[in-house]
Design an enzyme around this catalytic site. Structure first.
Site, PDB file in Angstrom:
ATOM      1  N   ARG A 125      73.089   2.482  29.575  1.00 17.45           N
ATOM      2  CA  ARG A 125      71.509   2.247  29.629  1.00 17.45           C
ATOM      3  C   ARG A 125      71.157   0.951  30.394  1.00 17.45           C
ATOM      4  O   ARG A 125      71.692  -0.058  29.780  1.00 17.45           O
ATOM      5  CB  ARG A 125      71.012   2.346  28.117  1.00 17.45           C
ATOM      6  CG  ARG A 125      69.297   2.601  27.988  1.00 17.45           C
ATOM      7  CD  ARG A 125      68.934   2.327  26.527  1.00 17.45           C
ATOM      8  NE  ARG A 125      68.840   0.731  26.371  1.00 17.45           N
ATOM      9  CZ  ARG A 125      69.226   0.626  25.389  1.00 17.45           C
ATOM     10  NH1 ARG A 125      69.816   1.280  24.182  1.00 17.45           N
ATOM     11  NH2 ARG A 125      69.508  -0.766  24.963  1.00 17.45           N
ATOM     12  N   GLU A 144      69.911  -6.047  31.493  1.00 18.72           N
ATOM     13  CA  GLU A 144      71.485  -5.895  31.389  1.00 18.72           C
ATOM     14  C   GLU A 144      71.692  -4.556  31.639  1.00 18.72           C
ATOM     15  O   GLU A 144      70.877  -3.664  31.506  1.00 18.72           O
ATOM     16  CB  GLU A 144      71.896  -6.071  29.869  1.00 18.72           C
ATOM     17  CG  GLU A 144      71.342  -5.740  28.821  1.00 18.72           C
ATOM     18  CD  GLU A 144      71.670  -6.081  27.535  1.00 18.72           C
ATOM     19  OE1 GLU A 144      72.416  -6.878  27.510  1.00 18.72           O
ATOM     20  OE2 GLU A 144      70.934  -5.675  26.601  1.00 18.72           O
ATOM     21  N   ASN A 146      74.148  -1.800  29.528  1.00 20.21           N
ATOM     22  CA  ASN A 146      74.723  -1.282  28.332  1.00 20.21           C
ATOM     23  C   ASN A 146      75.806  -0.365  28.688  1.00 20.21           C
ATOM     24  O   ASN A 146      75.514   0.927  29.017  1.00 20.21           O
ATOM     25  CB  ASN A 146      73.907  -0.921  27.130  1.00 20.21           C
ATOM     26  CG  ASN A 146      72.946  -1.956  26.933  1.00 20.21           C
ATOM     27  OD1 ASN A 146      72.865  -2.786  26.319  1.00 20.21           O
ATOM     28  ND2 ASN A 146      71.522  -1.954  27.687  1.00 20.21           N
ATOM     29  N   SER A 151      71.948   2.685  22.459  1.00 20.28           N
ATOM     30  CA  SER A 151      71.475   3.625  21.380  1.00 20.28           C
ATOM     31  C   SER A 151      70.033   4.188  21.564  1.00 20.28           C
ATOM     32  O   SER A 151      69.536   3.821  22.757  1.00 20.28           O
ATOM     33  CB  SER A 151      71.307   2.709  20.187  1.00 20.28           C
ATOM     34  OG  SER A 151      70.649   1.493  20.437  1.00 20.28           O
ATOM     35  N   LYS A 305      78.147 -10.040  30.489  1.00 15.03           N
ATOM     36  CA  LYS A 305      77.342 -10.778  31.349  1.00 15.03           C
ATOM     37  C   LYS A 305      77.750 -11.197  32.612  1.00 15.03           C
ATOM     38  O   LYS A 305      77.198 -11.498  33.503  1.00 15.03           O
ATOM     39  CB  LYS A 305      76.547 -11.715  30.541  1.00 15.03           C
ATOM     40  CG  LYS A 305      75.958 -11.137  28.931  1.00 15.03           C
ATOM     41  CD  LYS A 305      74.792 -10.105  29.365  1.00 15.03           C
ATOM     42  CE  LYS A 305      74.021  -9.743  27.911  1.00 15.03           C
ATOM     43  NZ  LYS A 305      75.015  -8.808  27.341  1.00 15.03           N
ATOM     44  N   LYS A 364      72.714 -16.719  28.419  1.00 12.97           N
ATOM     45  CA  LYS A 364      73.231 -15.362  27.460  1.00 12.97           C
ATOM     46  C   LYS A 364      75.080 -15.578  27.466  1.00 12.97           C
ATOM     47  O   LYS A 364      75.639 -15.705  28.413  1.00 12.97           O
ATOM     48  CB  LYS A 364      73.137 -14.319  28.572  1.00 12.97           C
ATOM     49  CG  LYS A 364      71.786 -13.959  28.725  1.00 12.97           C
ATOM     50  CD  LYS A 364      71.622 -12.701  29.555  1.00 12.97           C
ATOM     51  CE  LYS A 364      70.258 -12.052  29.448  1.00 12.97           C
ATOM     52  NZ  LYS A 364      70.250 -10.767  29.994  1.00 12.97           N
ATOM     53  N   GLU A 368      76.527  -7.992  23.205  1.00 14.71           N
ATOM     54  CA  GLU A 368      75.763  -6.742  23.167  1.00 14.71           C
ATOM     55  C   GLU A 368      74.942  -6.766  21.780  1.00 14.71           C
ATOM     56  O   GLU A 368      75.530  -7.728  20.893  1.00 14.71           O
ATOM     57  CB  GLU A 368      76.569  -5.622  23.410  1.00 14.71           C
ATOM     58  CG  GLU A 368      77.220  -5.589  24.829  1.00 14.71           C
ATOM     59  CD  GLU A 368      76.443  -5.824  25.901  1.00 14.71           C
ATOM     60  OE1 GLU A 368      75.375  -5.246  26.064  1.00 14.71           O
ATOM     61  OE2 GLU A 368      76.752  -6.498  26.691  1.00 14.71           O
ATOM     62  N   GLY A 369      73.910  -6.099  21.644  1.00 10.72           N
ATOM     63  CA  GLY A 369      73.468  -5.721  20.508  1.00 10.72           C
ATOM     64  C   GLY A 369      71.905  -6.487  20.198  1.00 10.72           C
ATOM     65  O   GLY A 369      71.656  -6.280  18.937  1.00 10.72           O
ATOM     66  N   ARG A 450      61.051   0.225  24.567  1.00  6.08           N
ATOM     67  CA  ARG A 450      60.944  -0.781  23.257  1.00  6.08           C
ATOM     68  C   ARG A 450      59.643  -1.677  23.552  1.00  6.08           C
ATOM     69  O   ARG A 450      59.828  -2.426  24.674  1.00  6.08           O
ATOM     70  CB  ARG A 450      62.289  -1.155  22.887  1.00  6.08           C
ATOM     71  CG  ARG A 450      63.219  -0.368  22.418  1.00  6.08           C
ATOM     72  CD  ARG A 450      64.614  -0.737  22.566  1.00  6.08           C
ATOM     73  NE  ARG A 450      64.941  -1.209  23.896  1.00  6.08           N
ATOM     74  CZ  ARG A 450      66.207  -1.934  24.105  1.00  6.08           C
ATOM     75  NH1 ARG A 450      66.933  -2.244  23.141  1.00  6.08           N
ATOM     76  NH2 ARG A 450      66.387  -2.200  25.457  1.00  6.08           N
TER      77      ARG A 450
END
Length: 474
Positions: A125, A144, A146, A151, A305, A364, A368-369, A450
Site C-alpha cells: 500500500r 511511504e 507499506n 491493513s 524508510k 522518521k 511501520e504501524g 483515512r
C-alpha cells in the site's frame, strides 16, 4: 473545494439526525472493530471510526496515485531481488537498529543457504498526502510504501455503501452516485489465491500470521472469506504457534499442525514488539521454507524508510527500471524531499539544516504501524542528542507535507458530534505475483482514504487517531 457539504456541517439538527443513521449503516455493512476492553472477543463490537461524509480529493491527484501503483509494485519486486543493493543501503542502519539487523540476518541466512521459495507475492500500500503550496497548487507526495501487513483492505471495501446511503438520506442522490466503487479485499484475495494456485498443492492452506491481540479481525475476515469462497482453506496462527508446532519436511515444505502451508500472509511481524525472542526462530523457519511468504523478508526490508530515502537519489530508480523510463518519471514525481543522516559530510549538513528549521521536516525511524514519527521542536531535541553519534543513522529526514485542512465530522464510538478541521491520507493497494523471474500478476486493486483532525500530527486508524473515509473526486 473547502465549501463541500457546508450546508450539512452548518446545520446542527441535520447532523444530529443523520449521524445515528450513518452509524447504523456502518454496522449493517460490517464496518466493525472489536472493543479495547475485549480485543479478542466478538461478543460486543463497535463500528470502526469513520467520517460522516466523504472528503474531497482532487481527481487528477487520485488518478495520478492510481496510475503509478503498478510501477511501484514492479519497483518493490525488483529491489527485493537485489541483495547487494539492500546490504549496501542498510549497512549503516543495521549497526544501530536491532530490529532491522535481525531481519537482515535472516535475509542473509536464506541468501547463503539458497532460496527454497519460487513463487513471490507482494501486497503493498503506497500512502500519499496532498501538498498545498503557497502558489495555490496542490501536488501528490508519497509518505511511504507499506510492504508488510498493509491493513484496511477489508473494511475499506465496505465503506462506499455507508457514504452512498448517507448522501441519499440527505437528498443528494447525484452526489451519492459519484462515490467510487472500491473492493481491495477482492483484489488482495485474488493475489493470494494466485500464489496458492502456483504453489501447486490443492491440499495446502493459506496461513494468516496474526497478533495475540486481534481488535482488527474483521478487516482480515473479509479477505479470509473471499478465499473460503474459492475453496481455499485458511488457518490463523501466531508466530509462537509456528515455532511450537511447525517444521520443515525434506522438501522444505512448511508444516504447521499437520497442514502444509502454501502461503504465509503476515498481518503481524512489522514492529519489534511483535516478536518475543523465540519468535525470531519462527520467522527464520518460515523464510527457509518453500512457502510463499507475503512478504518474504527481502520485501519487508524494501519497505524501510532508508530504502525509500535512497531511491530518491539521482539515478537510483534507473538501476531498477532501465526498461521503464516513463515509470521512473511517474514515480519520481511523487517523491517528497528525503535526506540521509548517514555519518559524513552529507549527513552532517542534513542535521544542521534540520536543527535550524525543525518545523520544515519530519524525522522518521525505520518503523511501520503509525505513531512513530517525530515533529517540530522534538526533532531538534533528538538530533542534538545524537548528532555526533552513529545513532542518528537509524532515522531519515523528510520534507514536511502541508495539506490544506478541510471540514468533516469524525464519528467514533462514544464520541460527540462535532465538526473538525481535518487532513486526509490516500493509500493505493497493489498486488503482484512472480513465479521465478516471470511476473504473472501486477495490479492496483483499490484505495483507502483515512482522515484525522489537524491537532494530531501522527497516528492511524488502529491507533485511534485517523478514521475511515471515502474520496469524493473534485
Amino acid at each position: 473545494m473547502a465549501a463541500l457539504w457546508e450546508d450539512i456541517f452548518s446545520n446542527k439538527e441535520v447532523l444530529e439526525e443523520i449521524a445515528p443513521i450513518a452509524v447504523d449503516k456502518a454496522l449493517l455493512m460490517g464496518v466493525l472493530i472489536r472493543t479495547k476492553d475485549n480485543p479478542n472477543s466478538s461478543d460486543v463490537v463497535n463500528f470502526t471510526p469513520f467520517t460522516l461524509l466523504p472528503s474531497p480529493v482532487p481527481k487528477a491527484l487520485f488518478e495520478q496515485a492510481k496510475s503509478v501503483q503498478e510501477d511501484f509494485n514492479l519497483l518493490v519486486d525488483r529491489i527485493s531481488q537485489n541483495p547487494s543493493f539492500l546490504e549496501q543501503v542498510l549497512s549503516s542502519t543495521i549497526k544501530v537498529d536491532d530490529f532491522i539487523e535481525r531481519l537482515f540476518k535472516i535475509h542473509k541466512h536464506v541468501q547463503d543457504e539458497g532460496l527454497a521459495q519460487s513463487v513471490f507475492l507482494g501486497i503493498n500500500r503506497s500512502d500519499y498526502m496532498f501538498d498545498f503550496s503557497e502558489d495555490g497548487t496542490t501536488s501528490l507526495k508519497q509518505i511511504e510504501i507499506n510492504t508488510i501487513a498493509a491493513s484496511f483492505g477489508g473494511l475499506s471495501s465496505r465503506t462506499p455503501a455507508v457514504h452512498q446511503h448517507v448522501l441519499k438520506t440527505l437528498g443528494k442522490t447525484e452526489e451519492a452516485s459519484k462515490i467510487l466503487p472500491n473492493n481491495p479485499s477482492h483484489g488482495i484475495a485474488r493475489g493470494i489465491a494466485k500464489a496458492w494456485e502456483l504453489y501447486g498443492s490443492e491440499k495446502a492452506v493459506v496461513m494468516f500470521l496474526v497478533e495475540t491481540t486481534q481488535r482488527n479481525i474483521f478487516d482480515h475476515r473479509y479477505i479470509e472469506n473471499e478465499l473460503w469462497d474459492r475453496n481455499i482453506r485458511v488457518i490463523r496462527r501466531r508466530l509462537r504457534d509456528v515455532l511450537e508446532r511447525g517444521s520443515l519436511n525434506a522438501d522444505k515444505a512448511l508444516i504447521v499442525d499437520g497442514y502444509e502451508v502454501a502461503v504465509a500472509y503476515f498481518r503481524t511481524g512489522y514492529m519489534p514488539q511483535d516478536y518475543e525472542d523465540k519468535d525470531w526462530e519462527a520467522r527464520l523457519l518460515m523464510e527457509r521454507s518453500k512457502a510463499v511468504k507475503c512478504p518474504d523478508v527481502a520485501t519487508q526490508l524494501v519497505g524501510t524508510k532508508k530504502v525509500q530515502q535512497e531511491l530518491s537519489r539521482p539515478l537510483t530508480l534507473e538501476k531498477f527500471l532501465l526498461d521503464r523510463r516513463e515509470a521512473t518519471a511517474r514515480i519520481r514525481e511523487t517523491f517528497a524531499g528525503l535526506y540521509t543522516l548517514d555519518i559524513g559530510e552529507e549527513g552532517d549538513k542534513t542535521v544542521e539544516i534540520a536543527i535550524a528549521n525543525p518545523d520544515q521536516f519530519v524525522l522518521k525511524p525505520q518503523r511501520e504501524g503509525g505513531g512513530n514519527n517525530i515533529y517540530g521542536e522534538e526533532i531538534k531535541e533528538v538530533l542534538e542528542k545524537v548528532k555526533d553519534s552513529i545513532e542518528r543513522t537509524s532515522f531519515i529526514l523528510m520534507d514536511k507535507i502541508r495539506p490544506r485542512p478541510l471540514k468533516n465530522c469524525l464519528l467514533k464510538a462514544g464520541g460527540q458530534i462535532q465538526i473538525s478541521e481535518c487532513i486526509s491520507e490516500l493509500g493505493m493497494f497493489g498486488v503482484y505475483v512472480r513465479q521465478g523471474k516471470q511476473v504473472v500478476m501486477n495490479e492496483g486493486v483499490g484505495h483507502l482514504l483515512r482522515t484525522k483532525a489537524t491537532e494530531h500530527e501522527d497516528g492511524g486508524v488502529a491507533a485511534g487517531v485517523a478514521v475511515l473515509d471515502n474520496p469524493y473526486l473534485v
